[in-house]
Design a protein around this motif. Structure first.
Motif, mmCIF file in Angstrom:
data_model
loop_
_atom_site.group_PDB
_atom_site.id
_atom_site.type_symbol
_atom_site.label_atom_id
_atom_site.label_comp_id
_atom_site.label_asym_id
_atom_site.label_seq_id
_atom_site.Cartn_x
_atom_site.Cartn_y
_atom_site.Cartn_z
ATOM 1 N N GLY B 113 0.851 -1.187 0.000
ATOM 2 C CA GLY B 113 0.000 0.000 0.000
ATOM 3 C C GLY B 113 0.882 1.229 0.000
ATOM 4 O O GLY B 113 2.106 1.112 0.075
ATOM 5 N N PRO B 114 0.282 2.411 -0.059
ATOM 6 C CA PRO B 114 1.061 3.648 -0.152
ATOM 7 C C PRO B 114 2.044 3.829 1.003
ATOM 8 O O PRO B 114 3.165 4.300 0.797
ATOM 9 C CB PRO B 114 -0.003 4.757 -0.125
ATOM 10 N N GLU B 115 1.633 3.424 2.221
ATOM 11 C CA GLU B 115 2.508 3.636 3.384
ATOM 12 C C GLU B 115 3.714 2.710 3.363
ATOM 13 O O GLU B 115 4.672 2.895 4.109
ATOM 14 C CB GLU B 115 1.722 3.489 4.696
ATOM 15 N N MET B 116 3.705 1.702 2.486
ATOM 16 C CA MET B 116 4.811 0.750 2.399
ATOM 17 C C MET B 116 5.916 1.257 1.477
ATOM 18 O O MET B 116 7.068 0.816 1.559
ATOM 19 C CB MET B 116 4.264 -0.583 1.877
ATOM 20 N N VAL B 117 5.600 2.232 0.611
ATOM 21 C CA VAL B 117 6.563 2.688 -0.391
ATOM 22 C C VAL B 117 7.796 3.272 0.286
ATOM 23 O O VAL B 117 7.690 4.225 1.057
ATOM 24 C CB VAL B 117 5.921 3.725 -1.347
ATOM 25 N N GLY B 118 8.951 2.691 0.056
ATOM 26 C CA GLY B 118 10.184 3.178 0.659
ATOM 27 C C GLY B 118 10.299 2.853 2.138
ATOM 28 O O GLY B 118 11.238 3.311 2.802
ATOM 29 N N ARG B 119 9.375 2.066 2.697
ATOM 30 C CA ARG B 119 9.390 1.785 4.142
ATOM 31 C C ARG B 119 9.346 0.271 4.406
ATOM 32 O O ARG B 119 8.870 -0.165 5.457
ATOM 33 C CB ARG B 119 8.167 2.438 4.820
#
Lengths: 55, 130
Positions: B113-119
């Motif tokens: 999901g969006p919060e996973m991008v780069g994290r």
């Protein structure tokens, strides 16, 4: 049965049958993919070149 | 099920003869013509033998994993079972992902999901089980 292109991941596998030896029953049998599907079972196919070699 | 180009009769003889195979609990499939090996792309026309291929098929009949090794390399059964367990898990939780270090139920998974991008690093080290 022959397909122009081998199956790839995500493809649906066409139904097939194959003769087997079933060590637990000391008997010959058949593996049928359609039967596996009817019974809701997963299938793992483990190919190797020949008996009497290491796996 | 295991599959080689031997007949079921040779399977019987091998299983009876080889002590390492005394406890075999799976079916031993016979593919003397290479029909099934061709279907999965592991049949070598030159030698008339199947390469060391492993395939996991879902109850719906979909091919989910494939691994093929040359003749001289054995396979790691722990890794096969890891992938099989991950398939069972993902069949129950299709919106999650099992990362490379996932071993069993309860291990950290990823929910894309969006919060996973780069994290991804944070998600893995915090042991997020979605």
């Amino acid at each position: 049965m022959d397909t122009p292109r081998p199956l790839g991941v995500s493809d649906m596998v066409p139904d097939f049958e194959i003769n087997t030896y079933e060590p637990t029953k000391h008997a010959f049998g058949k593996f049928s993919l359609s039967e596996q599907k009817q019974n809701g079972r997963w299938s793992i196919l483990f190919f190797y070149p020949a008996d009497f070699t290491f796996v | 099920m295991t599959i080689s180009n031997d007949t079921e009769f040779v399977h019987l003889a091998w299983q009876r003869d080889e002590k390492e195979l005394a406890d075999v609990g799976f079916a031993m499939g016979a593919d003397p013509t290479g029909r099934i090996g061709r279907l999965f792309g592991v049949y070598d026309e030159g030698s008339g033998l199947n390469l060391r291929g492993t395939f996991i098929i879902s109850p719906e009949g979909q091919l989910l994993n494939s691994e093929v090794n040359f003749y001289n390399m054995g396979r790691n059964i722990d890794e096969l079972m890891r992938r099989f367990k991950a398939n069972l898990y993902l069949a129950r939780k299709p919106d999650e992902g099992c990362p490379s270090k996932w071993k069993d139920d309860g291990d950290a998974t990823l929910r894309p999901g969006p919060e996973m991008v780069g994290r991804v690093h944070e998600a893995l080290t915090e042991g997020q089980t979605a």
